[in-house]
Enzyme design. Sequence first.
Site, mmCIF file in Angstrom:
data_model
loop_
_atom_site.group_PDB
_atom_site.id
_atom_site.type_symbol
_atom_site.label_atom_id
_atom_site.label_comp_id
_atom_site.label_asym_id
_atom_site.label_seq_id
_atom_site.Cartn_x
_atom_site.Cartn_y
_atom_site.Cartn_z
ATOM 1 N N GLY A 74 0.808 -1.218 0.000
ATOM 2 C CA GLY A 74 0.000 0.000 0.000
ATOM 3 C C GLY A 74 0.843 1.271 0.000
ATOM 4 O O GLY A 74 0.524 2.241 -0.686
ATOM 5 N N ASN A 154 -8.499 3.990 8.262
ATOM 6 C CA ASN A 154 -7.936 2.852 8.988
ATOM 7 C C ASN A 154 -8.148 2.937 10.489
ATOM 8 O O ASN A 154 -8.175 1.922 11.170
ATOM 9 C CB ASN A 154 -6.439 2.739 8.675
ATOM 10 C CG ASN A 154 -5.702 4.049 8.836
ATOM 11 O OD1 ASN A 154 -6.106 5.079 8.299
ATOM 12 N ND2 ASN A 154 -4.626 4.028 9.601
ATOM 13 N N GLN A 182 -8.065 -0.278 3.308
ATOM 14 C CA GLN A 182 -8.960 -0.841 4.329
ATOM 15 C C GLN A 182 -10.300 -1.294 3.759
ATOM 16 O O GLN A 182 -11.073 -1.963 4.433
ATOM 17 C CB GLN A 182 -9.238 0.208 5.423
ATOM 18 C CG GLN A 182 -8.009 0.620 6.207
ATOM 19 C CD GLN A 182 -7.487 -0.465 7.128
ATOM 20 O OE1 GLN A 182 -8.229 -1.366 7.532
ATOM 21 N NE2 GLN A 182 -6.216 -0.402 7.449
ATOM 22 N N SER A 202 -3.502 -3.327 -0.628
ATOM 23 C CA SER A 202 -2.427 -4.087 -0.007
ATOM 24 C C SER A 202 -2.959 -5.449 0.420
ATOM 25 O O SER A 202 -3.951 -5.541 1.140
ATOM 26 C CB SER A 202 -1.930 -3.309 1.216
ATOM 27 O OG SER A 202 -0.901 -4.022 1.842
ATOM 28 N N HIS A 204 -2.092 -7.811 2.481
ATOM 29 C CA HIS A 204 -2.120 -8.344 3.856
ATOM 30 C C HIS A 204 -3.274 -7.785 4.688
ATOM 31 O O HIS A 204 -3.434 -8.144 5.857
ATOM 32 C CB HIS A 204 -0.778 -8.113 4.565
ATOM 33 C CG HIS A 204 -0.536 -6.713 5.034
ATOM 34 N ND1 HIS A 204 -0.753 -6.317 6.327
ATOM 35 C CD2 HIS A 204 -0.114 -5.610 4.375
ATOM 36 C CE1 HIS A 204 -0.451 -5.033 6.452
ATOM 37 N NE2 HIS A 204 -0.067 -4.580 5.271
ATOM 38 N N THR A 240 12.101 -7.591 -10.363
ATOM 39 C CA THR A 240 11.605 -8.952 -10.590
ATOM 40 C C THR A 240 10.356 -9.184 -9.758
ATOM 41 O O THR A 240 10.320 -8.861 -8.570
ATOM 42 C CB THR A 240 12.699 -9.976 -10.231
ATOM 43 O OG1 THR A 240 13.791 -9.772 -11.117
ATOM 44 C CG2 THR A 240 12.194 -11.402 -10.366
ATOM 45 N N CYS A 328 1.084 7.719 23.195
ATOM 46 C CA CYS A 328 2.073 6.987 23.962
ATOM 47 C C CYS A 328 2.489 5.674 23.323
ATOM 48 O O CYS A 328 3.402 5.027 23.792
ATOM 49 C CB CYS A 328 1.556 6.742 25.374
ATOM 50 S SG CYS A 328 1.275 8.300 26.202
#
Lengths: 397, 143
Positions: A74, A154, A182, A202, A204, A240, A328
């Site tokens: 992505g 996302n 997404q 993307s 995955h 490739t 955080c």
Amino acid sequence: MGEKRTVYLDHSATTYVRKEVLDAMVPYFTDHFGNPSSIYHIAGVSRKAIDTARAQVAKALGAGPEEIYFTSGGSESDNWAIKGIASANVKKGNHIITTKIEHHAVLHTCQFLEKNGFAVTYLPVDKYGLVDPAELERAITDKTILISIMYANNEIGTIEPIAELGAIARKHKVPFHTDAVQAIGNVKIDVNTQNIDLLSLSAHKFYGPKGVGVLYIRKGTKIDNLIHGGGQERRRRAGTENIAGIVGCGKAIELATADIEGHNKRIRALRDRLLAGIQAKIPDTHLNGHPEKRLPGNINISFEFIEGESMLLWLDDEGICASTGSACTSGSLEPSHVLLATGLPVEISHGSLRLTLGNVNTDADVDLVLDVLPKVVSRLREMSPLYKGKKGGCNVQ
Amino acid sequence: MYSDKVMDHFKNPRNVGEIENASGVGEVGNPVCGDIMNIYLTIENNIITDAKFKTFGCGAAIASSSMATELVKGKTLEEAWEVSNKAVAEALEGLPPVKMHCSVLAEEGIHKAINDYRKKQGLEPWVEKNPHSHEHEGATCDH
């Protein structure tokens, strides 16, 4: 007490590779490893596999196979779309329109172009994260060379009115790119009826492998290459081919788009029960994102008076994998730019929790979260000085 | 990402709570920055006989509060003043670099509580040797 089980609720971060997808990929690591650019017979097997995958992706998007280009994922697709359009059209203009809630692959690419003489408009969103089409139209100038608006966010899962936004872009003859990373498998996509000129995805994110993605480029779109080198992908993207990855991407998108309705119905039922349970059991929450126009598996909810990372640590202790928009955990010390763009106060952004459901989740997972999460929240609130102030002030419950 | 010691103090924080009529109270941090620490001290004959805290913040902030209150208990005010953020971080077997500001916050909280006590006693507050602003390494929480 048995072994602690893992409850994975972070499908927007990544997914596992489906068995059928892995099975389809494996021969291309071992038996059919030939370089598709070679002329001997085993190279032909690889070429054919790529053609098949290209056709699978094209079908899922309502595109032509000649408009599908495989990439490394992505982020590369977003970089290519934006930098490629920018450099190919620089004589025409230097203005790009995007939004404040894009993925960093889009935002940071636009910021890079700003350092190189481009002007970028970052459209605001409403409190649900929706872009206003009228606002887009107002932002277009005769220097605008690209509009890039994500299909679904996302973090908060908000689904943008892509067809409408695309129609405005088309009316003004500006190429329209959407980061649909997404959205695949959750929303029915058709690049023609939805007026999309470029689309990033993307593998995955829909039960395919990591390291492979796609940029759809409408035929006739003026765009420069990003990766220069050999003549792969019809001289548009050198390197490739990641054959096994490409095969996996094709198989995964075929499976993910075979029954979007059925998938949504099942995931949404689990999600709705989880969300309703959280809202019933825990006071002082704030749902981020749109109540209806959101991805079926997405929950993004803020818990007042506490901080997200400490929630994640406790959830992880119970085997639950989730994420947060709190500063955080990001290392950047700024809370999520998406939550801030929706107008959520900074201190409440720190207390956000994202749970994204997917194929592996069950009713038992929902039950576990509904058992664990209220205890985590109340434990952290008990030690929060902000909560004390609240109780003193207006008598909770 | 966290040491076992940090996770221990995060999951089993020592000294959570408030002290009514505390000898000294230190409130530091900012909700906008994502962390607030309140430190409460009971001081008798110049010795910290009890210390408690309430914290809004990440795992490192909670663990730092817990460790800092443990470290100062039983110490004289002079000794407690010398408990540095590095000492807190070391006692926690280290903090990730982006989380060092949590230990700074703990040191500041202790200092503020001690000076609160000193002021109540009509004494001059002690001056920070190395004044930290509530800045995060490199980035400032400038809200």
